[in-house]
Design a protein around this motif. Structure first.
Motif, short mmCIF file in Angstrom:
data_model
loop_
_atom_site.label_atom_id
_atom_site.label_comp_id
_atom_site.label_asym_id
_atom_site.label_seq_id
_atom_site.Cartn_x
_atom_site.Cartn_y
_atom_site.Cartn_z
N GLY A 62 12.63 46.91 -46.43
CA GLY A 62 12.45 48.10 -47.13
C GLY A 62 12.21 47.69 -48.59
O GLY A 62 11.45 48.78 -49.08
N ASN A 63 12.80 46.96 -49.18
CA ASN A 63 12.54 46.73 -50.79
C ASN A 63 11.00 46.28 -50.79
O ASN A 63 10.37 46.72 -51.76
N LEU A 64 10.32 45.81 -49.88
CA LEU A 64 9.04 45.43 -49.90
C LEU A 64 8.14 46.63 -49.77
O LEU A 64 7.12 46.82 -50.37
N TYR A 65 8.64 47.81 -48.68
CA TYR A 65 7.95 49.02 -48.96
C TYR A 65 7.86 49.71 -50.30
O TYR A 65 6.94 50.22 -50.65
N LEU A 66 8.90 49.56 -51.02
CA LEU A 66 9.05 50.34 -52.12
C LEU A 66 8.26 49.66 -53.32
O LEU A 66 7.67 50.12 -54.01
N LEU A 67 8.46 48.27 -53.18
CA LEU A 67 7.51 47.56 -54.05
C LEU A 67 6.16 47.99 -53.66
O LEU A 67 5.42 48.10 -54.80
N MET A 68 5.45 48.00 -52.64
CA MET A 68 4.30 48.57 -52.23
C MET A 68 3.86 49.83 -52.72
O MET A 68 2.79 50.30 -53.24
N ALA A 69 4.89 50.55 -52.75
CA ALA A 69 4.78 52.07 -53.43
C ALA A 69 4.49 52.09 -54.73
O ALA A 69 3.58 52.60 -55.31
N ASP A 113 19.86 53.28 -42.92
CA ASP A 113 20.49 52.88 -42.00
C ASP A 113 19.71 51.57 -41.36
O ASP A 113 18.99 51.64 -40.38
N PRO A 114 20.08 50.31 -41.68
CA PRO A 114 19.40 49.31 -41.37
C PRO A 114 19.65 48.83 -39.96
O PRO A 114 18.76 48.43 -39.23
N VAL A 115 20.80 49.16 -39.18
CA VAL A 115 20.98 48.96 -37.84
C VAL A 115 19.91 50.00 -37.17
O VAL A 115 19.41 49.36 -36.07
N TRP A 116 19.91 51.11 -37.33
CA TRP A 116 18.84 51.86 -36.80
C TRP A 116 17.31 51.28 -36.99
O TRP A 116 16.55 51.24 -35.85
N PHE A 117 17.11 50.96 -38.26
CA PHE A 117 15.79 50.44 -38.40
C PHE A 117 15.37 49.26 -37.55
O PHE A 117 14.13 49.25 -36.87
N VAL A 118 16.25 48.17 -37.43
CA VAL A 118 16.13 47.11 -36.53
C VAL A 118 16.03 47.50 -35.19
O VAL A 118 15.29 46.98 -34.44
N GLU A 173 0.13 57.71 -48.96
CA GLU A 173 0.56 56.30 -48.69
C GLU A 173 1.83 56.18 -49.41
O GLU A 173 2.84 55.57 -48.87
N PRO A 174 2.01 56.34 -50.86
CA PRO A 174 3.26 56.18 -51.24
C PRO A 174 4.40 56.82 -50.77
O PRO A 174 5.43 56.13 -50.74
N ILE A 175 4.29 57.98 -50.23
CA ILE A 175 5.56 58.81 -49.80
C ILE A 175 5.67 58.02 -48.40
O ILE A 175 7.03 58.06 -48.48
N SER A 176 4.75 57.59 -47.73
CA SER A 176 5.06 56.90 -46.22
C SER A 176 5.84 55.66 -46.73
O SER A 176 6.95 55.31 -45.99
N LEU A 177 5.56 54.96 -47.83
CA LEU A 177 6.24 53.71 -48.18
C LEU A 177 7.66 54.16 -48.47
O LEU A 177 8.46 53.19 -48.24
N VAL A 178 7.77 54.98 -49.26
CA VAL A 178 9.25 55.34 -49.72
C VAL A 178 9.93 55.82 -48.61
O VAL A 178 11.41 55.55 -48.50
N ALA A 179 9.43 56.40 -47.74
CA ALA A 179 10.27 56.78 -46.40
C ALA A 179 10.61 55.68 -45.54
O ALA A 179 11.71 55.60 -45.28
N GLY A 180 9.73 54.67 -45.48
CA GLY A 180 9.86 53.20 -44.80
C GLY A 180 11.31 52.64 -45.67
O GLY A 180 12.07 52.14 -44.91
N PHE A 181 11.08 52.56 -46.90
CA PHE A 181 12.26 52.06 -47.65
C PHE A 181 13.57 52.64 -47.47
O PHE A 181 14.75 52.22 -47.08
N LEU A 182 13.40 54.14 -47.45
CA LEU A 182 14.62 54.72 -47.02
C LEU A 182 15.24 54.53 -45.61
O LEU A 182 16.68 54.34 -45.73
N GLY A 183 14.50 54.69 -44.71
CA GLY A 183 14.99 54.22 -43.60
C GLY A 183 15.51 52.71 -43.13
O GLY A 183 16.42 52.78 -42.53
#
Length: 158
Positions: A62-69, A31-36, A17-27
């Motif tokens: 993304g910051n919330l994903y990192l915070l959750m991790a 590249d926020p345009v791609w993410f959106v 779960e933390p790895i998936s959250l960091v991946a969400g943060f990085l995405g």
């Protein structure tokens, strides 16, 4: 206190779960345009439709994903009571419901009923989150076995 978790929940909640959250943060941050544009699978998604507001929201998400991790790692590895770990996992269990519900609502009925047309983000937002929800549910139901007993690090006074 994560050491009190049975092996499978420990692996899922403290590693995967933390790895998936960091991946969400990085995405979201890289590249926020791609993410959106990938939040809802579309045939004609365009970077020109992404506003500055959307980019800021992607960064904030993304910051919330990192915070959750970080929260997961810190709570699960520092709590000294099983009750705290279980309360934290209950909060995530409830959050999973909202995450999936909003993701499905955003897809709309037609897209929701055609998962073969989903992109990677839709699969992650729905299927991976449902899997985490299922893992939390299985843990609460005791399917993985009981929590391991705590080993006290305090010296007994004689």
């Amino acid at each position: 206190m994560a050491s009190s978790l049975p092996a499978i929940p420990w692996l899922v909640f403290t590693i995967l779960e933390p790895i998936s959250l960091v991946a969400g943060f990085l995405g979201a941050v890289k590249d926020p345009v791609w993410f959106v544009t990938e939040q809802v699978p579309q045939k004609a998604a365009s970077a020109t439709t992404v506003t500055e507001n959307s980019i800021v929201l992607a960064w904030q998400l993304g910051n919330l994903y990192l915070l959750m991790a970080f929260m997961g790692l810190f709570v699960l590895n520092s709590a000294t009571e099983v009750k705290v770990v279980r309360s934290y996992l209950w909060a995530l269990w409830l959050g999973d419901i909202g995450h999936v519900a909003f993701s499905c609502y955003g897809l709309g009925k037609d897209r929701m009923m055609n998962p073969w047309e989903w992109n990677a983000l839709a699969w992650g937002n729905i299927v991976f989150t449902v899997w985490l929800f299922s893992m939390r549910s299985a843990y609460f139901l005791g399917i993985f076995g009981p929590d391991k007993p705590l080993v006290s690090t305090r010296k007994k006074s004689t």
